[in-house]
Design an enzyme around this catalytic site. Structure first.
Site, PDB file in Angstrom:
ATOM      1  N   SER A 255       0.675  -1.190  -0.006  1.00 26.36           N
ATOM      2  CA  SER A 255       0.087  -0.001   0.117  1.00 26.36           C
ATOM      3  C   SER A 255       0.878   1.204  -0.009  1.00 26.36           C
ATOM      4  CB  SER A 255      -0.905   0.139   1.315  1.00 26.36           C
ATOM      5  OG  SER A 255      -2.169   0.746   0.957  1.00 26.36           O
ATOM      6  N   LYS A 259       4.278   2.190  -2.299  1.00 31.62           N
ATOM      7  CA  LYS A 259       4.632   3.317  -3.257  1.00 31.62           C
ATOM      8  C   LYS A 259       5.878   3.700  -2.919  1.00 31.62           C
ATOM      9  CE  LYS A 259       0.071   5.274  -1.898  1.00 31.62           C
ATOM     10  NZ  LYS A 259      -1.150   4.930  -2.469  1.00 31.62           N
ATOM     11  N   TRP A 346     -10.007   0.310  -5.076  1.00 31.64           N
ATOM     12  CA  TRP A 346      -9.710   1.798  -4.557  1.00 31.64           C
ATOM     13  C   TRP A 346      -8.253   1.903  -5.428  1.00 31.64           C
ATOM     14  CZ3 TRP A 346     -11.227   5.975  -3.041  1.00 31.64           C
ATOM     15  CH2 TRP A 346     -10.391   6.890  -2.176  1.00 31.64           C
ATOM     16  N   HIS A 396      -7.769  -5.786   0.252  1.00 29.20           N
ATOM     17  CA  HIS A 396      -6.462  -5.012   0.388  1.00 29.20           C
ATOM     18  C   HIS A 396      -5.839  -5.459   1.737  1.00 29.20           C
ATOM     19  CE1 HIS A 396      -4.093  -1.451   0.116  1.00 29.20           C
ATOM     20  NE2 HIS A 396      -4.230  -1.059   1.168  1.00 29.20           N
TER      21      HIS A 396
HETATM   22  C1  GTR Z   1      -5.043   4.953   2.020  1.00 30.75           C
HETATM   23  C2  GTR Z   1      -4.714   5.207   0.697  1.00 30.75           C
HETATM   24  C3  GTR Z   1      -4.129   4.420  -0.307  1.00 30.75           C
HETATM   25  C4  GTR Z   1      -3.310   3.511   0.389  1.00 30.75           C
HETATM   26  C5  GTR Z   1      -3.863   2.946   1.757  1.00 30.75           C
HETATM   27  C6  GTR Z   1      -2.747   2.187   2.666  1.00 30.75           C
HETATM   28  O1  GTR Z   1      -5.415   5.935   3.029  1.00 30.75           O
HETATM   29  O2  GTR Z   1      -5.857   5.987   0.149  1.00 30.75           O
HETATM   30  O3  GTR Z   1      -3.542   4.928  -1.278  1.00 30.75           O
HETATM   31  O4  GTR Z   1      -1.966   4.005   0.534  1.00 30.75           O
HETATM   32  O5  GTR Z   1      -4.054   4.211   2.591  1.00 30.75           O
HETATM   33  O6  GTR Z   1      -1.511   2.623   2.776  1.00 30.75           O
HETATM   34  O7  GTR Z   1      -3.193   1.123   3.166  1.00 30.75           O
END
Ligand code: GTR
Length: 420
Positions: A255, A259, A346, A396
């Site tokens: 996540s 990145k 998402w 996720h």
């Molecule tokens: C959320 C964000 C995502 C992802 C996620 C995470 O807030 O929108 O892009 O990075 O967090 O890190 O679990």
């Protein structure tokens, strides 16, 4: 808090493929719209630096210059998993030009081969969300001392409690990884830069004489760049751990930390392999598709992740001088694995696949097949080419199913030719 709201996947977000706008991706071989790169040498001399520069100036921000001194203290050393592994904890104290310091606690797990004590192992390095004590329930692990995000009884007043031990263990199948012949190295990302918008007063930003009280440059580094920088400092330290082969360290992350892994792999070519798990918007997913999370949403929910120049592209994705396939291409010719989950819309699984696919021309120019597939594969059908892709069923998260693919990918690309 804003970042948690983003996780709730708000209404009004596009999850309809037929509503993805028409877009043209920038040519990865012509960064910034300049002349097309024609050869591998030209990619190294001009293409790669120009691409890196775009991501620094307009997305992650520029990491400041200035000497940082690292002190490594070994704080524990244990045999674990019935003698099949060894775990060391170190505290890395990083002191910057301002004289301020941060302390990053790292866990280093290495396999034990009773027949060959001198063996050195390839390693996975990734940051964790909830503290080292959350990765493994062993009560001897130091409780994280950094600011933490609220998490029921596991965190009280933003500080870790004993209850949080092992709470993130399902994401870190350490015994399995060691059993496959890999070391595991992790640290909590908040140790490097606490994940909240504090105006860049604390964490790694405070080590450098920038920001504080003065207006920030639109290209000044955000938190993802700070975490990526921290990964490189941990990588420096791994050079001193004899059981780890520093030429075979994979950087991975989930996540926001996916990145981060992509950016760390782009900046630091010592990382031999890069894994992005469900990194989504600002990671592997193409911004121009505006499917699931958008730039406006991410820059509003987490204004500190990217540099402020990136915020000017909110709602103006077509004006970006790059897209995320070029972030993947920055790893070339090193192997990159992009992983998605079917219910994690998402993060835009298709946009993640298309990034991997569209990085391919750079790999081909460098003499390698990047992405072997031309179409997005089905669920549970991993593509393990040099640019790999996998989509798992479910939500996720990082699971054993993901790790099985990470390990297969690493077996193919990190150890196959070198393993003794
Ligand atoms: C959320 C964000 C995502 C992802 C996620 C995470 O807030 O929108 O892009 O990075 O967090 O890190 O679990």
């Amino acid at each position: 808090n804003a970042a948690d709201e983003a996780e709730a996947q708000p209404a009004g977000v596009n999850y309809d493929e037929s509503k993805v706008p028409a877009y043209t991706l920038p040519d990865p071989l012509a960064p910034g719209g300049g002349p097309r790169v024609q050869s591998a040498d030209e990619w190294r001399e001009r293409g790669r630096p120009a691409t890196l520069d775009l991501f620094k100036r307009f997305m992650f921000g520029v990491i400041p210059e200035g000497q940082v001194i690292t002190r490594a203290d070994l704080i524990s050393d244990h045999e674990v998993f019935d003698g099949k592994g060894r775990r060391r904890e170190y505290t890395l104290t990083l002191t910057g030009p301002t004289g301020r310091s941060i302390a990053v606690d790292i866990l280093v797990y290495t396999p034990v081969d009773p027949k060959r004590a001198d063996r050195s192992w390839p390693a996975f390095l990734g940051l964790n969300f909830k503290g080292n004590h959350a990765v493994d329930p062993d009560p001897r692990i130091k409780l994280c001392s950094s600011w933490l995000r609220p998490d029921g009884d596991n965190v009280v007043n933003n500080r870790a409690t004993e209850k949080g031990r092992g709470s993130e263990r399902s994401r870190w199948p350490i015994q399995t990884i060691l059993g496959r012949g890999y070391a595991v190295v992790t640290a909590c990302y908040h140790d490097i830069d606490p994940d909240y918008d504090d105006g860049f007063e604390n964490g790694a930003h405070a080590l450098f004489a920038e920001g504080r009280g003065r207006p920030r440059d639109p290209s000044a580094w955000g938190s993802i760049a700070a975490w990526a920088w921290g990964l490189s400092r941990i990588r420096d330290h791994l050079q001193t751990v004899p059981e780890i082969d520093p030429s075979r360290v994979a950087v991975m992350g989930h996540s926001r930390l996916g990145k981060t892994a992509l950016w760390a792999g782009a900046l630091d070519e010592r990382f031999a392999l890069v894994i992005s798990n469900e990194s989504g918007c600002g990671g592997a997913a193409l911004s121009r598709r505006r499917f699931g999370e958008t730039l406006e949403r991410i820059n509003t929910a987490a204004p500190h992740w990217f540099c402020s120049a990136f915020h000017t592209f909110n709602g103006k994705e077509d004006a970006l001088p790059f897209d995320q396939h070029q972030l993947i291409a920055l790893a070339a010719p090193r192997p990159v694995l992009v992983c998605s989950a079917s219910e994690d819309l998402w993060a835009d699984p298709k946009g993640e696949f298309l990034s991997a696919l569209n990085a391919d021309p750079v790999y081909r120019l460098l003499g390698f097949v990047g992405m072997e597939a031309r179409e997005m594969p089905g669920i549970g059908e991993p593509i393990l080419s040099r640019v790999g892709y996998h989509i798992r069923a479910g939500k996720h998260d990082t699971t054993d199913v993901d790790w099985a693919v990470f390990l297969d990918f690493a077996d193919r690309h990190l150890t196959a030719t070198i393993r003794p």
